[in-house]
Design an enzyme around this catalytic site. Structure first.
Site, PDB file in Angstrom:
ATOM      1  N   ARG A  65     127.683 -20.992 -37.982  1.00  0.00           N
ATOM      2  CA  ARG A  65     128.951 -21.250 -38.263  1.00  0.00           C
ATOM      3  C   ARG A  65     129.827 -20.375 -38.571  1.00  0.00           C
ATOM      4  O   ARG A  65     131.564 -20.717 -38.373  1.00  0.00           O
ATOM      5  CB  ARG A  65     128.669 -22.634 -39.400  1.00  0.00           C
ATOM      6  N   GLU A 102     119.032 -22.602 -49.229  1.00  0.00           N
ATOM      7  CA  GLU A 102     118.653 -23.883 -50.034  1.00  0.00           C
ATOM      8  C   GLU A 102     117.322 -24.534 -49.255  1.00  0.00           C
ATOM      9  O   GLU A 102     116.863 -25.226 -50.011  1.00  0.00           O
ATOM     10  CB  GLU A 102     120.068 -24.765 -50.012  1.00  0.00           C
TER      11      GLU A 102
HETATM   12  O1  LIG Z   1     124.637 -19.632 -49.359  1.00  0.00           O
HETATM   13  P1  LIG Z   1     123.429 -19.944 -48.805  1.00  0.00           P
HETATM   14  O2  LIG Z   1     122.331 -20.570 -49.416  1.00  0.00           O
HETATM   15  O3  LIG Z   1     122.822 -18.803 -47.952  1.00  0.00           O
HETATM   16  O4  LIG Z   1     123.811 -21.073 -47.513  1.00  0.00           O
HETATM   17  C1  LIG Z   1     124.788 -20.891 -46.827  1.00  0.00           C
HETATM   18  C2  LIG Z   1     124.623 -20.612 -45.322  1.00  0.00           C
HETATM   19  O5  LIG Z   1     123.864 -21.767 -44.707  1.00  0.00           O
HETATM   20  C3  LIG Z   1     124.424 -22.079 -43.578  1.00  0.00           C
HETATM   21  O6  LIG Z   1     123.860 -21.607 -42.448  1.00  0.00           O
HETATM   22  P2  LIG Z   1     122.573 -21.870 -41.742  1.00  0.00           P
HETATM   23  O7  LIG Z   1     121.512 -20.999 -42.127  1.00  0.00           O
HETATM   24  O8  LIG Z   1     122.198 -23.137 -42.117  1.00  0.00           O
HETATM   25  O9  LIG Z   1     122.726 -21.606 -40.370  1.00  0.00           O
HETATM   26  P3  LIG Z   1     123.835 -22.295 -39.422  1.00  0.00           P
HETATM   27  O10 LIG Z   1     125.131 -21.722 -39.609  1.00  0.00           O
HETATM   28  O11 LIG Z   1     123.209 -21.599 -37.860  1.00  0.00           O
HETATM   29  O12 LIG Z   1     123.829 -23.620 -39.299  1.00  0.00           O
HETATM   30  C4  LIG Z   1     125.754 -21.880 -43.642  1.00  0.00           C
HETATM   31  O13 LIG Z   1     126.557 -21.698 -42.458  1.00  0.00           O
HETATM   32  C5  LIG Z   1     125.836 -20.573 -44.446  1.00  0.00           C
HETATM   33  O14 LIG Z   1     125.621 -19.343 -43.588  1.00  0.00           O
HETATM   34  N1  LIG Z   2     124.486 -28.041 -48.566  1.00  0.00           N
HETATM   35  C1  LIG Z   2     124.648 -27.554 -47.391  1.00  0.00           C
HETATM   36  N2  LIG Z   2     125.484 -28.026 -46.606  1.00  0.00           N
HETATM   37  C2  LIG Z   2     125.981 -27.403 -45.590  1.00  0.00           C
HETATM   38  N3  LIG Z   2     125.563 -26.108 -45.024  1.00  0.00           N
HETATM   39  C3  LIG Z   2     124.672 -25.452 -46.014  1.00  0.00           C
HETATM   40  N4  LIG Z   2     124.231 -24.425 -46.025  1.00  0.00           N
HETATM   41  C4  LIG Z   2     123.281 -24.328 -47.170  1.00  0.00           C
HETATM   42  N5  LIG Z   2     123.333 -25.525 -47.834  1.00  0.00           N
HETATM   43  C5  LIG Z   2     124.156 -26.168 -47.238  1.00  0.00           C
END
Ligand SMILES: O=P(O)(O)OC[C@H]1O[C@H](OP(=O)(O)OP(=O)(O)O)[C@H](O)[C@@H]1O
Ligand SMILES: Nc1ncnc2[nH]cnc12
Length: 182
Positions: A65, A102
């Protein structure tokens, strides 16, 4: 720097999906912000205004993202873009950092020639939850000798503690809105 004018407008268009991708997680979905042309422009412009005089060398964004926003902001700032990718996706020499999320654990990587020692880097993602992702990305850039000027994201989930952890580790952090007490 003044608070962004559009924080409430942006926050009110983030969709919350309960129990996704697993029970107990309130998933904050930014896709409605991307679909709406005015919201998307406000979002990008908020970051562009904040960093246009920051004397940056490059923008780095986190898979996946962080790529959406990071690449557009880099383009608008006349800068190059560096992808920090999930493990196994980058073809050349890499350095890696493992971290907790998370909802699981993951590893991110960066090409060793993605930036030069001393480069001033803006690090962008969509959201800060536990802070694991942004800190892992920060560590990667730090290992290449870059100066990370600031971490930036649309959303902070302060109850998960990541934004405090990031600032405690010495990385300034800018987020447009948060979900405190929601
Ligand atoms: O602060 P944190 O606990 O590390 O969480 C935040 C991260 O989680 C999500 O990515 P995700 O790993 O779900 O991957 P994506 O962007 O591919 O959906 C979001 O886009 C952040 O990169
Ligand atoms: N609660 C949440 N919503 C969207 N992205 C996340 N990445 C980690 N935690 C998330």
């Amino acid at each position: 720097m003044k608070e962004p004018l559009y924080a409430d407008y942006i926050q009110s268009h983030i969709r919350t999906v309960p129990d996704w991708p697993q029970p107990g997680v309130m998933f904050r979905d930014i896709t409605p912000l991307l679909q709406d042309p005015k919201l998307f422009r406000v979002l990008v412009d908020t970051f562009v205004h904040r960093y246009m005089d920051a004397k940056l060398d490059v923008v780095a964004g986190v898979d996946a993202r962080g790529f959406i926003l990071g690449a557009v902001v880099a383009y608008e700032l006349n800068l190059g873009f560096v992808p920090i990718r999930k493990k196994g996706k980058l073809p050349y020499l890499t350095v890696a950092e493992e971290y907790e999320l998370e909802y699981g654990s993951a590893t991110v990587e960066i090409h060793t020639d993605a930036c030069k020692a001393g480069d001033r880097v803006l690090l962008i993602d969509d959201l800060v939850a536990t802070g694991g992702t942004m800190l892992a990305a920060y560590n990667l850039l730090h290992r290449l000798g870059a100066t990370v000027v600031e971490g930036a994201a649309i959303v902070d989930l302060p109850e998960l503690g990541g934004s405090r952890l990031i600032r405690d580790q010495g990385l300034p952090l800018f987020t447009i809105c948060d979900f405190a007490g929601h």
